[in-house]
Design an enzyme around this catalytic site. Structure first.
Site, PDB file in Angstrom:
ATOM      1  N   GLY A 230       0.821  -1.207   0.000  1.00 12.00           N
ATOM      2  CA  GLY A 230       0.000   0.000   0.000  1.00 12.00           C
ATOM      3  C   GLY A 230       0.846   1.245   0.000  1.00 12.00           C
ATOM      4  N   PRO A 231       0.224   2.382  -0.330  1.00 11.76           N
ATOM      5  CG  PRO A 231      -1.250   3.927  -1.247  1.00 11.76           C
ATOM      6  CD  PRO A 231      -1.191   2.567  -0.670  1.00 11.76           C
ATOM      7  CB  THR A 234      -1.879   2.997   3.867  1.00 11.36           C
ATOM      8  OG1 THR A 234      -0.754   2.245   3.433  1.00 11.36           O
ATOM      9  CG2 THR A 234      -2.298   3.953   2.787  1.00 11.36           C
ATOM     10  N   GLY A 235      -0.547   2.672   7.121  1.00 17.29           N
ATOM     11  CA  GLY A 235      -0.614   1.865   8.339  1.00 17.29           C
ATOM     12  C   GLY A 235      -0.064   0.460   8.211  1.00 17.29           C
ATOM     13  CB  THR A 237       4.876   0.271  10.257  1.00 19.87           C
ATOM     14  OG1 THR A 237       5.574   0.549   9.056  1.00 19.87           O
ATOM     15  CG2 THR A 237       5.864  -0.075  11.343  1.00 19.87           C
ATOM     16  CG  HIS A 453      -9.490  32.641 -11.113  1.00 18.92           C
ATOM     17  ND1 HIS A 453      -8.949  32.379 -12.340  1.00 18.92           N
ATOM     18  CD2 HIS A 453      -9.464  31.453 -10.450  1.00 18.92           C
ATOM     19  CE1 HIS A 453      -8.603  31.105 -12.421  1.00 18.92           C
ATOM     20  NE2 HIS A 453      -8.908  30.517 -11.274  1.00 18.92           N
ATOM     21  CD  GLU A 454      -9.903  30.862  -6.462  1.00 20.06           C
ATOM     22  OE1 GLU A 454     -10.699  29.903  -6.364  1.00 20.06           O
ATOM     23  OE2 GLU A 454      -8.761  30.749  -6.935  1.00 20.06           O
ATOM     24  CG  HIS A 457     -13.000  28.205  -9.891  1.00 19.23           C
ATOM     25  ND1 HIS A 457     -12.860  27.498 -11.048  1.00 19.23           N
ATOM     26  CD2 HIS A 457     -11.765  28.703  -9.597  1.00 19.23           C
ATOM     27  CE1 HIS A 457     -11.584  27.574 -11.451  1.00 19.23           C
ATOM     28  NE2 HIS A 457     -10.913  28.306 -10.583  1.00 19.23           N
ATOM     29  CG  ASP A 531      -8.298  26.621 -12.544  1.00 17.14           C
ATOM     30  OD1 ASP A 531      -8.073  25.886 -11.573  1.00 17.14           O
ATOM     31  OD2 ASP A 531      -8.580  27.824 -12.456  1.00 17.14           O
TER      32      ASP A 531
HETATM   33  P1  ADP Z   1       3.250   2.800   6.558  1.00 12.30           P
HETATM   34  O1  ADP Z   1       4.071   1.790   7.286  1.00 12.30           O
HETATM   35  O2  ADP Z   1       2.181   2.203   5.716  1.00 12.30           O
HETATM   36  O3  ADP Z   1       4.042   3.815   5.824  1.00 12.30           O
HETATM   37  P2  ADP Z   1       2.645   3.571   9.196  1.00 12.30           P
HETATM   38  O4  ADP Z   1       2.110   2.321   9.757  1.00 12.30           O
HETATM   39  O5  ADP Z   1       4.049   3.887   9.526  1.00 12.30           O
HETATM   40  O6  ADP Z   1       2.444   3.619   7.652  1.00 12.30           O
HETATM   41  O7  ADP Z   1       1.685   4.740   9.627  1.00 12.30           O
HETATM   42  C1  ADP Z   1       2.167   5.922  10.203  1.00 12.30           C
HETATM   43  C2  ADP Z   1       1.214   6.435  11.243  1.00 12.30           C
HETATM   44  O8  ADP Z   1      -0.022   6.800  10.652  1.00 12.30           O
HETATM   45  C3  ADP Z   1       0.868   5.393  12.261  1.00 12.30           C
HETATM   46  O9  ADP Z   1       1.805   5.380  13.295  1.00 12.30           O
HETATM   47  C4  ADP Z   1      -0.487   5.858  12.741  1.00 12.30           C
HETATM   48  O10 ADP Z   1      -0.353   6.849  13.723  1.00 12.30           O
HETATM   49  C5  ADP Z   1      -1.081   6.483  11.505  1.00 12.30           C
HETATM   50  N1  ADP Z   1      -1.977   5.545  10.826  1.00 12.30           N
HETATM   51  C6  ADP Z   1      -1.793   5.031   9.605  1.00 12.30           C
HETATM   52  N2  ADP Z   1      -2.814   4.232   9.265  1.00 12.30           N
HETATM   53  C7  ADP Z   1      -3.649   4.224  10.308  1.00 12.30           C
HETATM   54  C8  ADP Z   1      -4.888   3.567  10.571  1.00 12.30           C
HETATM   55  N3  ADP Z   1      -5.465   2.750   9.681  1.00 12.30           N
HETATM   56  N4  ADP Z   1      -5.473   3.773  11.771  1.00 12.30           N
HETATM   57  C9  ADP Z   1      -4.902   4.593  12.675  1.00 12.30           C
HETATM   58  N5  ADP Z   1      -3.748   5.229  12.474  1.00 12.30           N
HETATM   59  C10 ADP Z   1      -3.115   5.069  11.313  1.00 12.30           C
HETATM   60 ZN    ZN Z   2      -8.819  28.573 -10.678  1.00 10.05          ZN
HETATM   61 MG    MG Z   3       6.084   2.013   7.543  1.00 13.58          MG
END
Ligand code: ADP
Ligand code: ZN
Ligand code: MG
Length: 653
Positions: A230-231, A234-235, A237, A453-454, A457, A531
Site C-alpha cells: 500500500g501507499p 496507510t498503516g 507498520t 476568478h475564484e 469557480h 485549472d
Molecule cells: P506505513 O508503514 O504504511 O508507511 P505507518 O504504519 O508507519 O504507515 O503509519 C504511520 C502512522 O499513521 C501510524 O503510526 C499511525 O499513527 C497512523 N496511521 C496510519 N494508518 C492508520 C490507521 N489505519 N489507523 C490509525 N492510524 C493510522
Molecule cells: Zn482557478
Molecule cells: Mg512504515
C-alpha cells in the site's frame, strides 16, 4: 518501541569488517602512490659536489637553490636542435629519454660554500637560500595530504556508523528492534482504524501465532510470509505491529534500507543473525519494512545495475525463508509501496505468497482514523470529525494523525483546554496547503482578479446540476503557489462518475478563467494554468479512457503504463492509434472544452450581478464560508437549489 539488551555480537562479521576495511586502505594507498609516481616530474640528477661546481663554471645552469642539505641547480633549456630531416624528426625525438632539468648535489658537512656563491655571482646565475627545504615540505604534503583526508573521511564515517548503532562496532549484528515478554507490543487491532479487510485476512496469522500447535498437528501448510502492500502512511507498520500485539508474540522489525551497507557481506550476515534470534524466540514475527530496498527485481524494466551487496542480502533472505521448517512458528511480514519492483523470487510459494493490500482510506475510514487518534485528547463538543474527514480526501492515516496532532498544538497555543473545530480547520489548511502567508503582498489589482476568478469557480459550481457543494472560497495566499482556492466538498466518496458529472466538473474548472474573460474583456491571466491543465486532462480521459466521445466510440486509446501505487510524472503512454485518430481525439477534446467554456460563460454572464456581489464581499473578507455566500445571495433575492454531490475537489487559482 524499545530496544532489548543487544544480543551478543557476531565475531565473524566483525573481523570480516576489519579485514575489508584494511583491504580498502591498502588499495587506496597503492592507488595514490601509483598516480603520484606517474605524474611526478623527472627527478633531479644526482651529481657530486665537484661536478656541480664544474657545471656552474660551464654556464649550463640558470638558477641555483642552496638548501640546508642539498644544492639544486636548474639546467638551462637546450637550444632547439637544428634537424635536417623534419619529417622523421618526430619519431627519433620520441625515442630520446627525457633529459633531467635539474641537477642535485649533497652539501658536504662543514664545507664553506663561499667559493660557490662567488662563482655564481661571476657567472650571473641567480641563487636563493631556502627553497629546497620548503619544497621538501610541499612534497611531503602532496604525498600525504590526500592520504590524510582519506583517513579522516574513513574515521568520520565509522564514527557516524557507530553513533547510529548507538553502541560499539556492530557491523553484521542485527539491528532488529525487539519486543519481548517484559516489553510486550501494546498495539492492538483497535488502534488500526478502517482497513477491515486487511485485518480480517490477518486474523488467521494471529490465530496461528497464538496457537501454533493446533495448526502444526494438522500438518497442513502453515502461513509463513505475508506482504503488506500500500501507499506510504496507510498503516502497514502499524498493522504488522498490531498483529504481534493481538497474538502476544515478540516483534522483530528491521527496515530494508538498513540492510544496504557499503561493505559487502554485512547485510547477509545481518539477515542470518536476525533469523537465528527469531527462531530462538518463536512464536514471533519478523517484520521487514521497505522490502523493495533489498528485494528489487534483478531483471526487467526496473532493473538497476547489479549491486552485489543487495543481491547477497536478498539471496540470504531467500535462503533463510526456505530454510526454516514450519515447526518454528515464525511469521515473516514484509511491507512495500512498490510491489511491482519486487523480485519474483520473493513472491513464490513458501515465501511472501500472501499479499494484503492497504488502500487509501475512504470517507468513513478517514473518520474512524481521526476518531482513533482523537481518543485520548480533550475534544470540544463543536468538533465534527465527519466534516474533517470529508475535507481530506486522498489523505492517508499518517496525514490524519498529523492533522489531529496539529490541532492539539493549535489548541495548546491558544491556551485552551479543549480542541475546537477551528483548531482542526487550521490544521487541515496547514497540512493541505501549507501555511497561510500573512505577510505576502498582493496588489489590489491582483486581489480583485483572484477574487473574480475564484467566484467564477464558485458560481458555476452553484449553478450546474452535478457539482460538489461549495464549502469555502478564499483569496488568502497559501505557500504552495496558489493565489486562492475554492473548496468543494462531497457528502460521500464517489467511485463512479457519469458523463454529465464530469462535464460539470470541467465547467467548474473553467469558471475561473471565464470570469476573468468576462470582467476584463478578454484579457486573461496566467492564474488559470492549473485549472486548464486539469480540465484538459479530464476531457482527454473522457475521450480516450471512458469511451465518452461522440465520434470515437466505446473504446480506449493508448495503453497507459502507470504504476498503481506510484504515480510518477513520467507515466508512459503507449500510442496504439494512427495520426488521423490522434487528430480526431485532439479535435474532440477541444470541442468539449470549447462547448463547456461557452456554457460557463453563459452562466456567469447571466449571473453578472452575483459575480460582482460575491467578489466584492470576498475582497473585503478574504474568506467566505458556504453559509455566508448563501446569505449574500438570498439577501440579493436570488434563490439557489443545492445540488447532489461527488468527490471533493479543491480548485486553485
Ligand atoms: P506505513 O508503514 O504504511 O508507511 P505507518 O504504519 O508507519 O504507515 O503509519 C504511520 C502512522 O499513521 C501510524 O503510526 C499511525 O499513527 C497512523 N496511521 C496510519 N494508518 C492508520 C490507521 N489505519 N489507523 C490509525 N492510524 C493510522
Ligand atoms: Zn482557478
Ligand atoms: Mg512504515
Amino acid at each position: 518501541m524499545a530496544n532489548n539488551p543487544s544480543p551478543s555480537p557476531n565475531p565473524n562479521s566483525n573481523s570480516r569488517f576489519w579485514k575489508s576495511a584494511f583491504i580498502y586502505l591498502i588499495w587506496i594507498a597503492l592507488t595514490v602512490w601509483l598516480i603520484r609516481s606517474m605524474y611526478a616530474p623527472p627527478q633531479a640528477k644526482q651529481v657530486s659536489y665537484s661536478d656541480f661546481l664544474s657545471e656552474v663554471n660551464s654556464g649550463k645552469l640558470s638558477q641555483v637553490n642552496i638548501g640546508e642539505r642539498k644544492i639544486v641547480g636548474v639546467i638551462k633549456p637546450p637550444a632547439p636542435a637544428k634537424t635536417k630531416q623534419p619529417a622523421k624528426g618526430k619519431t627519433e625525438k620520441a625515442a630520446v629519454p627525457p633529459q633531467p632539468t635539474k641537477i642535485e648535489a649533497t652539501r658536504v658537512p662543514g664545507l664553506d660554500i663561499a667559493p660557490l656563491v662567488q662563482d655564481l655571482q661571476t657567472k650571473h646565475i641567480g641563487y636563493s637560500g631556502n627553497m629546497p627545504s620548503s619544497s621538501e615540505w610541499m612534497d611531503l604534503l602532496i604525498f600525504w595530504g590526500p592520504m590524510l583526508i582519506i583517513f579522516i573521511l574513513i574515521g568520520v564515517f565509522m564514527w557516524r556508523l557507530q553513533k547510529r548503532r548507538g553502541g560499539p562496532m556492530s557491523f553484521g549484528r542485527t539491528l532488529a528492534k525487539m519486543h519481548d515478554g517484559t516489553d510486550r507490543v501494546t498495539t492492538r487491532y483497535s488502534d488500526v482504524a478502517g482497513a477491515e479487510e486487511a485485518k480480517m485476512e490477518l486474523r488467521e496469522v494471529v490465530d496461528f501465532l497464538s496457537h501454533p500447535a493446533k495448526y502444526q498437528r494438522l500438518g497442513g501448510r502453515t502461513p509463513k510470509g505475508v506482504l503488506l502492500v500500500g501507499p506510504p502512511g496507510t498503516g502497514k507498520t502499524l498493522l504488522a505491529k498490531a498483529v504481534a500485539g493481538e497474538a502476544g508474540v515478540p516483534f522483530f522489525s528491521i527496515s530494508g534500507s538498513e540492510f544496504v551497507e557499503m561493505f559487502v557481506g554485512v547485510g547477509a550476515s545481518r539477515v542470518r543473525d536476525l533469523f537465528q534470534q527469531a527462531k530462538r524466540r518463536s512464536p514471533c514475527i519478523i517484520f521487514i519494512d521497505e522490502l523493495d530496498a533489498i528485494g528489487k527485481s534483478r531483471a526487467g524494466p526496473q532493473a538497476v545495475p547489479t549491486n552485489e551487496e543487495r543481491e547477497q542480502t536478498l539471496n540470504q533472505l531467500l535462503v533463510e525463508m526456505d530454510g526454516f521448517d514450519t515447526s518454528k512458528a515464525v511469521i515473516i511480514m514484509g511491507a512495500t509501496n512498490r510491489p511491482e519492483v519486487l523480485d519474483r523470487a520473493l513472491l513464490r510459494p513458501g515465501r511472501f505468497d500472501r499479499q494484503v493490500v492497504l488502500d487509501r482510506p475512504d470517507l468513513k475510514e478517514r473518520e474512524a482514523i481521526l476518531r482513533v487518534h482523537a481518543r485520548k485528547l480533550q475534544i470540544g463538543s463543536d468538533v465534527d470529525l465527519k466534516y474533517i474527514a470529508a475535507e481530506t480526501p486522498g489523505m492517508v492515516g499518517a496525514d490524519l494523525a498529523n492533522i489531529v496532532n496539529e490541532a492539539a498544538l493549535n489548541a495548546a497555543r491558544r491556551n485552551a483546554d479543549q480542541i475546537e473545530q477551528r483548531d482542526f480547520e487550521q490544521a487541515v489548511d496547514r497540512v493541505t496547503m501549507g501555511f497561510e502567508k500573512k505577510g505576502r503582498l498582493i496588489s489590489p489589482d491582483e486581489k480583485e482578479r483572484v477574487a473574480y476568478h475564484e467566484v467564477g469557480h464558485t458560481l458555476v459550481a452553484l449553478t450546474v446540476p452535478n457539482a460538489d457543494p461549495v464549502r469555502r472560497v478564499s483569496i488568502v495566499p497559501r505557500s504552495i503557489g496558489s493565489l486562492g482556492h475554492t473548496l468543494q466538498l462531497p457528502e460521500r466518496d464517489r467511485y463512479l462518475l457519469t458523463e454529465p458529472e464530469l462535464e460539470d466538473r470541467i465547467s467548474v474548472l473553467l469558471g475561473g478563467r471565464v470570469a476573468e474573460d468576462i470582467i476584463y474583456n478578454g484579457i486573461v491571466s496566467t492564474g488559470a494554468n492549473d485549472d486548464l491543465e486539469r480540465a484538459t486532462m479530464l476531457s482527454r480521459e473522457m475521450s480516450t479512457r471512458y469511451g465518452m466521445g461522440k465520434h470515437l466510440g466505446s473504446m480506449t486509446y493508448g495503453i497507459s503504463h502507470e504504476s498503481q501505487y506510484l504515480k510518477t510524472p513520467f507515466s508512459m503512454e503507449e500510442k496504439n492509434y494512427s495520426e488521423r485518430t490522434a487528430e480526431k481525439i485532439d479535435g474532440e477534446i477541444r470541442e468539449r472544452l470549447d462547448r463547456l467554456y461557452q456554457r460557463a460563460k453563459a452562466i456567469l454572464a447571466q449571473r453578472r450581478a452575483d459575480l460582482d456581489l460575491i467578489a466584492s464581499a470576498l475582497m473585503r473578507q478574504e474568506t467566505l464560508e458556504a453559509e455566508e455566500i448563501q446569505r449574500l445571495l438570498s439577501t440579493a433575492h436570488q434563490e439557489r437549489t443545492p445540488a447532489p454531490q461527488h468527490e471533493v475537489s479543491s480548485t486553485q487559482a
